[in-house]
Enzyme design. Structure first.
Site, PDB file in Angstrom:
ATOM      1  N   LYS A 281       0.858  -1.195   0.000  1.00 16.63           N
ATOM      2  CA  LYS A 281       0.000   0.000   0.000  1.00 16.63           C
ATOM      3  C   LYS A 281       0.888   1.236   0.000  1.00 16.63           C
ATOM      4  CE  LYS A 281       0.781   1.136   4.592  1.00 16.63           C
ATOM      5  NZ  LYS A 281       1.596   2.289   5.015  1.00 16.63           N
TER       6      LYS A 281
ATOM      7  N   ASP B 148      -2.303  -1.728  10.594  1.00 15.21           N
ATOM      8  CA  ASP B 148      -2.773  -1.616   9.212  1.00 15.21           C
ATOM      9  C   ASP B 148      -3.080  -2.960   8.555  1.00 15.21           C
ATOM     10  OD1 ASP B 148      -0.196  -2.399   8.781  1.00 15.21           O
ATOM     11  OD2 ASP B 148       0.455  -0.571   7.774  1.00 15.21           O
TER      12      ASP B 148
END
Ligand code: C5P
Length: 278
Positions: A8, A135
């Protein structure tokens, strides 16, 4: 079972304050990109336990690894008595602010949910994911999301812009706990960059990382001066920096120019923001 584990980038990362649990309250826009690890996950006999092998020998310690921790947590939580073999082909730089370890962990949870026919809902997997790291839950809700709280409260969004660019890594990492501690000692918002349809580039972890590692602002500033580039930012707590380009055409020459300027052996890859997983 083969699983892709995409990296990401954080298109913005705003720190809203310190929480009683020591973590920081965030609002961050995360998006999956085309740079990815590849995992092969198979069920083996229960007495074999959890076996782990990795293309990067530095990561071959099975005990200190988010992928094997995810496998262990899944087996314990759902009381499944099997062994698991994980092979990880590592393409995402480590300690880079790209969520590589978190994405690997999410891929293991997804694969085991299917392989063991547990079929737990995503919300249940996300609960386990949050225990592995702030995350990790995001990687169960691709491809882009605004993440709040510690990072575990997810609001998926469709990005309107077609985004692509070049991702680079200096070969050293930035420790995430260090970056947040340094921010807490001297809280300053990151400098806002270009505004896109859904976001304005900004990362509040840039000021602490930039003062300790001058390579980072040097590279960001260099990118911002290149004709193909429409914005550049450090991802997460660093140390990777990404540059967004106007079109995909400029990516190759930009990567080559980066290597000439900063070193031929550095990690520099073109990427696009993923539209869907896999
Ligand atoms: O959850 P994760 O293991 O990724 O977090 C690593 C460290 O980063 C935490 O121990 C904490 O110091 C810091 N952190 C934070 N606030 C967040 C996420 C991480 O302070 N929202």
């Amino acid at each position: 079972m083969k699983q892709f584990a995409p990296a990401k980038i954080n298109l913005y990362l705003h720190i809203l304050g310190r929480r009683p649990d020591g973590f920081h309250e965030l609002e961050t826009l995360m998006a999956l990109i085309s740079v990815r690890d590849i995992l092969e996950i198979d069920i083996i006999s229960a007495d074999a336990g959890i076996e782990f092998a990795c293309s990067d020998p530095a990561l071959s310690d099975a005990k200190d690894n988010l992928a094997t921790k995810a496998a262990r947590l899944f087996l314990d939580e759902f009381k499944v008595s099997i062994g698991v073999r994980i092979h990880l082909e590592k393409k995402i730089p480590v300690g880079a602010g790209l969520g590589g370890g978190s994405s690997d962990a999410a891929a293991v949870l997804r694969a085991m949910n299917t392989l063991t026919r547990t079929e737990a809902p995503v919300a249940r997997l996300a609960e386990l994911a949050a225990r592995l790291g702030s995350d990790v839950p995001f990687f169960l809700h691709p491809p882009a999301a605004i993440c709040r709280g510690r990072g575990e409260i997810i609001e998926p969004i469709n990005l309107r812009d077609d985004l692509q660019g070049v991702l680079v890594h200096p070969g050293f990492g930035v420790s995430t706990p260090w970056a947040y501690r340094a921010y807490a000692q001297n809280p300053r918002a990151g400098e806002p960059g270009r505004a896109f349809a859904d976001f304005t580039l900004r990362n509040d972890l840039e000021p602490p990382a930039f003062s300790k590692y001058p390579w980072l602002p040097t590279v960001k500033n260099w990118f911002q001066k290149q004709p193909e580039v429409i914005g550049a930012l450090m991802s997460g707590s660093g140390s990777s920096v990404f540059a967004l380009t106007r079109t995909a055409d400029g990516q190759g020459p930009l990567t080559a120019r980066f290597r000439t300027e900063f070193g031929a052996t550095l990690f520099a890859e073109t990427f696009s923001v993923a539209k869907r997983i896999g």
